[in-house]
Enzyme design. Structure first.
Site, mmCIF file in Angstrom:
data_model
loop_
_atom_site.group_PDB
_atom_site.id
_atom_site.type_symbol
_atom_site.label_atom_id
_atom_site.label_comp_id
_atom_site.label_asym_id
_atom_site.label_seq_id
_atom_site.Cartn_x
_atom_site.Cartn_y
_atom_site.Cartn_z
ATOM 1 N N HIS A 370 0.792 -1.234 0.000
ATOM 2 C CA HIS A 370 0.000 0.000 0.000
ATOM 3 C C HIS A 370 0.818 1.274 0.000
ATOM 4 O O HIS A 370 0.244 2.360 0.032
ATOM 5 C CB HIS A 370 -0.929 0.032 1.214
ATOM 6 N N LYS A 561 -8.836 14.073 4.231
ATOM 7 C CA LYS A 561 -8.013 12.869 4.239
ATOM 8 C C LYS A 561 -7.120 12.970 5.463
ATOM 9 O O LYS A 561 -7.088 14.000 6.123
ATOM 10 C CB LYS A 561 -7.165 12.779 2.963
ATOM 11 N N ARG A 562 -6.396 11.882 5.811
ATOM 12 C CA ARG A 562 -5.469 11.982 6.928
ATOM 13 C C ARG A 562 -4.523 13.160 6.716
ATOM 14 O O ARG A 562 -4.143 13.482 5.578
ATOM 15 C CB ARG A 562 -4.672 10.681 7.068
ATOM 16 N N LYS A 567 0.650 14.477 1.756
ATOM 17 C CA LYS A 567 -0.636 14.822 1.136
ATOM 18 C C LYS A 567 -0.773 16.331 0.933
ATOM 19 O O LYS A 567 -1.687 16.806 0.263
ATOM 20 C CB LYS A 567 -1.790 14.296 1.987
ATOM 21 N N THR A 669 -8.294 6.882 -2.567
ATOM 22 C CA THR A 669 -9.646 6.425 -2.881
ATOM 23 C C THR A 669 -10.639 7.560 -2.649
ATOM 24 O O THR A 669 -11.722 7.556 -3.236
ATOM 25 C CB THR A 669 -10.048 5.215 -2.005
ATOM 26 N N LYS A 673 -14.214 8.744 -4.755
ATOM 27 C CA LYS A 673 -15.541 9.071 -4.203
ATOM 28 C C LYS A 673 -16.007 10.430 -4.709
ATOM 29 O O LYS A 673 -17.177 10.607 -5.073
ATOM 30 C CB LYS A 673 -15.482 9.101 -2.668
HETATM 31 C C1 LIG Z 1 -12.001 7.397 1.562
HETATM 32 C C2 LIG Z 1 -11.550 7.720 2.926
HETATM 33 C C3 LIG Z 1 -10.190 7.906 3.199
HETATM 34 C C4 LIG Z 1 -9.120 7.833 2.130
HETATM 35 O O1 LIG Z 1 -8.942 9.125 1.581
HETATM 36 P P1 LIG Z 1 -7.691 9.495 0.687
HETATM 37 O O2 LIG Z 1 -8.031 10.848 0.169
HETATM 38 O O3 LIG Z 1 -7.608 8.488 -0.403
HETATM 39 O O4 LIG Z 1 -6.501 9.515 1.576
HETATM 40 C C5 LIG Z 1 -9.816 8.205 4.489
HETATM 41 N N1 LIG Z 1 -10.729 8.326 5.465
HETATM 42 C C6 LIG Z 1 -12.039 8.178 5.248
HETATM 43 C C7 LIG Z 1 -12.996 8.354 6.364
HETATM 44 C C8 LIG Z 1 -12.497 7.868 3.969
HETATM 45 O O5 LIG Z 1 -13.815 7.700 3.757
#
Ligand SMILES: *Cc1c(COP(=O)(O)O)cnc(C)c1O
Length: 829
Positions: A370, A561-562, A567, A669, A673
C-alpha cells in the site's frame, strides 16, 4: 414452530423472516418491547435504532448461514486486515436488502423517520483511513458479486480516536464505540481458538530418531470470534466479517502467581484482554510497539487456525488439496506474519514436512502493498520477535536461509545482493523486514494503482521483480458505488436511475451512459440542483461543527483525508493565504468566491501534522473574521473526519483536492468518491489520479506539479529560497506567515513549518509546486465562472468514474489472483 404429533422437529432455520412491511413491523415491535424492554418511544431515537438494527439483522443472519452453507465446498478467500473502516451499517444493509420502502412504512407506526433513526448509530471506525476503508469497500463488492470471501480482523474495543479541536489544536478522545452495544455482531464462542505467546522452543527426538521442535511454556490467550454480516446488494448473499476479541485463558496468570495473591492474579488477566483493546492510530507509518506485533500475530494465528479447523471438519488431516481451496490476501504487511504462522501450524500442529508446508504457503498467500513511503515499511526487532514469538523467529530464519540460497544461485558470488534481500536487516539491532517476508511467502504481490505498481517493480522491489516477475501485478483500487453514491447521494442516484435505469448500482460501468445527457439542458439543470441541495446539507454540517457559515452559491473546494506532509494540506493552505492576501490588496480580478473545507486526523505522535492543523485553524479564523474576505473566501477545518462525515462531504464538493507530491500517494480512494459524485479534481499525476485523468480523456481535470520522473532531479539541486525569491506570490505568502499575521498572540508557533518549507531538503517539494498549483487554481476559477459548462464537466466526471468501482477491482482480484471465477455465483460447482 413445526411440531406435529409427538415428534418434535427442530425449528427450520431456513424459514428466514420475510422482507414485507407487516412482518417487519411485527419484528420491530417485538424487539422494541421485548428484546429491549421499552414501552414508549422517548426523546432519544436510540432504542428505535437498536430495535430496527436487530430486525434487519434477523434478516441478515438467516442469509449469512445460507451463504456459508453454499460456500462450504468452494475455493474461498480469507481477507486478512488489521483495519476495517466500516462506518455505519443500518442504511447500507437496508439498501442492499432493497427494503427501504418497507422500513419507512414500518417506522411510520412510531412517527419516526429513517434518516433520524439512522443517526443514532455509532460510526464503526476500526481503521485509520484509505487502507481500512478499502477493506470495507472490498467486502461490499465481494458480497455483491457473490464471491466466497471472508474478512478477518480485530474487534477493537476502542476504534479510531475522536478528534476535537481546541483553540486550533487536535485533542484525541477515546472512541468507546461498543459502549451501547453493537447490534450487528454475533459472538461465536464455540469457534474460540488459542493463540500462543512467549515461552521457548523444546527439541525432542521421536522413535524414528527425527527431530521435532515444540513451542512450550507459552502464555496463551483466547481469540473469540464476533461475526458481522456483510450483505450483498440484491442477491440474498450475506458474507461474514469475523472480528477477534482477545480473552484470558483460565490458567493464564493463576499458575504464574500462585505464590502471590489470588485477586492480583485474576487482575493480571487484563494483559490478555489488552491485545484487542485499541486500534493504533498511525496511518502510513510504522511504530514498532510490542503490543502492535501481538495484535498482528493474534489476528493471523486465530484466522489461520479458523480456516484450518474448518478444513479438518470437512476433510480430516489430509492437506493435499488445501491449497486448491484457500487464498489468504494480506492487506499490507500488517498481517505478513501469517506466512510464518501457516508454516508453524502445518509443521508443528499438523505434522507436514517443510516442503509440503512451504508449497501450501506459497500457493495460498498473496500480498498487497500500500505504500512506497520508507517510514511505513514495517520492521520488527529480532530481539522482540525472539522473546514474543520464539518459534516463529526460528521459522523465519529457516525461510531466509533457503531463500538466500536461491539469491546466491541467481547472483553468484554477490554477497551485497544477499545482504540487500535478506529477510533480516543486519546491524547492531537486527530487524525482520516484513515486506520481504510477505514477498518471499506469496504467489502474488500487487500494488494499488498503475503508477504505484510500476514504481514497486522499478524501485522498491526491483531485485525481487528480477527473481520472480510473475508474482507482480497491479490492482487499481476502487470504492463501492452502493455506499459512495446510491446511499450517500440519494438525489443523484434517483436522477441517474430515472435516466439510465437502475442497473448502474450493480454494474457501475453503465454509468458512462449519462455522457449522452451532457448536452440535455433539463438534465444538467437537475444535476446542478442536486449538487446545490447537497451543498446546503454540508452547509448545515459545517455550521454545526465549525461555527462557520458556508454559502451554497460559492465554490466548495474540499480536501479531506489523513493529515500528512506528503498529502500536502500545507500547499492548500498556502494557496488560501495567497487568495486572502490578494483580497486584502483588492486584487479580486478573475477570482471566484470559495468555501475551502479541510478535514482529517493527525497521528497523535506526528507533531508536524498537528501543527499543520493548527495553522489551518488559525488561517481560517483570520480569514473568517475579516469582513473584506466574507464575499470571496471562507475557510473551515472540520473536526473528526470519518466515514459518516464523508457521506455528506463528497456529494457536496465542487472541487476535490488530490495534491500529494508525485510518487507518494499509492492510489488514493477519496479521489474516486469525489469523482463519482461529480466533483472536478485538481491534482498531481500521482496514484490513481493518473488513471482518472486517462478515463476522462485528458480533459476536465486540473493537473499541476512535478511529475514522478522529475522529482528526484528536482530534489538533487533544490533551492527553496531561490524559488521563493523568484515568485512574488510565494514570497508574499511566506512574508505574511513570517510576519506572524496568523498567530499574533502566539509568537513563533509556525516556525518549524516555515523551516521545512524553506529547507533545501523538503521532501515534499511544496515550494516547487506552488506556482503551478496557483496557476491550476486560476484555471479552476475561470472554469467555475461558466456555471453551465462546469455542470457539464461535473456530469462527465461521474460518467467517467465507472472503472473506479471496487466491483471492477474485485473482479480483477477474483480472476487474476484468487481464481474464483469458476466457483462463484454458479449453481452446482
Ligand atoms: C475514503 C476515505 C479515506 C481515504 O482518503 P484518501 O483521500 O484516499 O486519503 C480516508 N478516510 C475516510 C474516512 C475515507 O472515507
Amino acid at each position: 414452530m413445526t411440531t406435529s404429533g409427538n415428534v418434535c422437529h427442530p425449528v427450520d432455520w431456513q424459514d428466514a423472516p420475510t422482507l414485507d412491511t407487516e412482518t417487519l413491523a411485527d419484528d420491530l415491535a417485538r424487539h422494541f418491547h421485548y428484546t429491549l424492554g421499552r414501552d414508549k418511544v422517548g426523546e432519544s431515537q436510540h432504542y428505535l435504532y437498536q430495535a430496527l438494527a436487530l430486525t434487519i439483522r434477523d434478516r441478515l443472519v438467516s442469509r449469512m448461514r445460507q451463504t456459508r452453507e453454499d460456500n462450504s465446498k468452494k475455493r474461498s478467500v480469507a481477507y486478512l486486515s488489521l483495519e476495517f473502516l466500516i462506518g455505519r451499517s443500518l442504511n447500507n444493509a437496508i439498501l442492499n436488502l432493497e427494503m427501504e420502502q418497507e422500513v419507512k412504512q414500518a417506522l411510520a407506526n412510531y412517527c419516526a423517520e429513517l434518516e433520524r433513526v439512522g443517526e443514532a448509530e455509532h460510526d464503526a471506525g476500526l481503521g485509520n483511513g484509505g487502507l481500512g476503508r478499502l477493506a470495507a469497500c472490498f467486502l461490499d463488492s465481494c458480497a455483491a458479486m457473490a464471491l466466497p470471501v471472508t474478512g478477518y480482523g480485530i474487534r477493537y474495543e476502542y476504534g479510531m480516536f475522536n478528534q476535537r479541536i481546541d483553540n486550533g489544536y487536535q485533542i484525541e478522545q477515546p472512541d468507546h464505540w461498543l459502549r451501547e452495544g453493537h447490534p450487528w455482531e454475533l459472538p461465536a464462542p464455540d469457534k474460540t481458538v488459542r493463540v500462543k505467546f512467549f515461552g521457548h522452543v523444546a527439541v525432542h527426538k521421536d522413535e524414528q530418531g527425527r527431530l521435532h521442535r515444540e513451542w512450550v511454556d507459552t502464555h496463551d490467550v483466547y481469540a473469540v470470534p464476533y461475526d458481522v454480516p456483510v450483505p450483498g446488494c440484491g442477491n440474498d448473499v450475506v458474507n461474514t466479517l469475523r472480528l477477534w476479541k482477545s480473552e484470558a485463558t483460565d490458567e493464564f496468570d493463576l499458575s504464574e502467581f500462585n505464590a502471590g495473591g489470588y485477586a492480583e492474579a485474576v487482575a493480571k488477566k487484563n494483559l490478555a484482554e489488552q491485545i484487542s483493546m485499541v486500534l493504533y492510530p498511525n496511518d502510513a507509518s510504522e511504530n514498532g510497539k510490542e503490543l502492535r506485533l501481538r495484535q498482528q500475530y493474534f489476528l493471523c494465528s486465530a484466522s489461520l487456525q479458523d480456516r484450518i479447523n474448518r478444513w479438518i471438519e470437512l476433510n480430516g488431516e489430509d492437506f493435499t488439496e488445501f491449497a486448491d481451496y484457500h487464498v489468504f490476501q494480506l492487506n499490507d504487511t500488517h498481517p505478513s506474519i501469517a506466512v510464518a504462522e501457516l508454516m508453524r501450524l502445518l509443521i508443528d500442529e499438523h505434522k507436514l514436512d517443510w516442503q509440503q508446508a512451504w508449497d501450501i504457503t506459497t500457493k495460498t498467500m498473496a500480498y498487497t502493498n500500500h505504500t512506497l513511503l520508507p517510514e511505513a515499511l514495517e520492521k520488527w526487532s529480532v530481539a522482540l520477535f525472539q522473546r514474543l514469538l520464539p518459534r516463529l523467529m526460528e521459522i523465519i530464519y529457516e525461510i531466509n536461509a533457503r531463500f538466500l540460497t536461491e539469491v546466491a544461485k541467481k547472483w553468484p558470488g554477490c554477497s551485497d545482493k544477499q545482504r540487500a534481500l535478506s529477510l533480516i536487516e543486519e546491524g547492531p539491532y537486527p530487524q525482520v523486514r516484513m515486506a520481504y517476508l510477505a514477498i518471499v511467502g506469496s504467489f502474488s504481490v500487487n500494488g494499488v494503482a498503475a503508477l504505484h505498481s510500476k514504481l514497486l517493480v522499478e524501485r522498491l522491489f526491483k531485485d525481487f521483480y528480477e527473481l520472480w516477475p510473475h508474482k507482480f501485478n497491479n490492482k487499481t483500487n476502487g470504492v463501492t458505488p452502493r455506499r459512495w453514491l446510491a446511499h450517500c447521494n440519494p438525489q443523484l442516484a434517483q436522477l441517474l436511475t430515472e435516466n439510465i435505469g437502475q442497473t448502474w448500482v450493480k454494474d457501475f460501468s453503465q454509468i458512462s451512459k449519462i455522457k449522452d445527457y451532457v448536452n440535455d439542458s433539463k438534465f444538467t439543470a437537475q444535476w446542478a440542483k442536486v449538487k446545490r441541495d447537497n451543498k446546503l446539507k454540508l452547509c448545515e454540517l459545517v455550521q454545526k461543527h465549525c461555527g462557520v457559515e458556508f454559502d451554497a452559491d460559492m465554490m466548495f473546494d474540499v480536501q479531506v483525508k489523513r493529515i500528512h506532509e506528503y498529502k500536502r494540506q500545507l500547499l492548500n493552505i498556502l494557496h488560501v493565504i495567497h487568495l486572502y492576501r490578494r483580497i486584502c490588496d483588492g486584487d479580486t480580478q478573475g477570482m471566484v468566491p470559495r468555501c475551502v473545507l479541510i478535514g482529517g486526523k493527525a497521528a497523535p505522535g506526528y507533531d508536524m501534522a498537528k501543527q499543520i492543523i493548527k495553522l489551518i485553524c488559525n488561517v481560517a479564523k483570520t480569514v473568517n473574521d475579516d469582513p473584506r474576505a466574507q464575499p470571496w473566501l471562507r475557510v473551515a477545518f472540520l473536526p473528526n473526519y470519518n466515514v459518516t462525515a464523508m457521506e455528506t462531504i463528497c456529494p457536496a464538493a465542487d472541487l476535490s483536492e488530490q495534491i500529494s507530491t508525485a510518487g507518494k500517494e499509492a492510489s488514493g480512494t477519496g479521489n474516486m468518491k469525489f469523482m463519482m459524485n461529480g466533483a472536478l479534481t485538481i491534482g498531481t499525476l500521482d496514484g490513481a489520479n493518473v488513471e482518472m485523468l486517462e478515463a476522462l480523456g485528458g480533459e476536465d481535470f486540473f493537473v499541476f506539479g512535478a511529475q514522478v520522473e522529475e522529482v528526484d532531479a528536482i530534489r538533487a539541486n533544490y533551492n527553496a529560497q531561490e524559488i521563493i525569491n523568484n515568485d512574488k506570490n510565494l514570497s508574499a505568502v511566506i512574508a505574511l506567515l513570517e510576519s506572524g499575521h496568523f498567530n499574533l498572540c502566539e509568537p513563533g508557533i509556525f516556525n518549524s513549518i516555515l523551516y521545512v518549507l524553506k529547507s533545501d531538503s523538503d521532501p515534499w517539494l511544496t515550494c516547487y509546486d506552488f506556482a503551478s498549483y496557483v496557476q491550476a487554481q486560476e484555471q479552476v476559477s475561470a472554469a467555475y465562472q461558466n456555471k453551465a459548462r462546469w455542470t457539464q464537466m461535473s456530469v462527465l466526471n461521474t460518467a467517467a468514474s465507472g472503472t473506479f468501482s471496487s466491483d471492477r477491482t474485485i473482479a480483477q482480484y477474483s480472476q487474476e489472483i484468487w481464481q474464483l471465477q469458476h466457483t462463484s455465483n454458479s449453481e452446482g460447482e
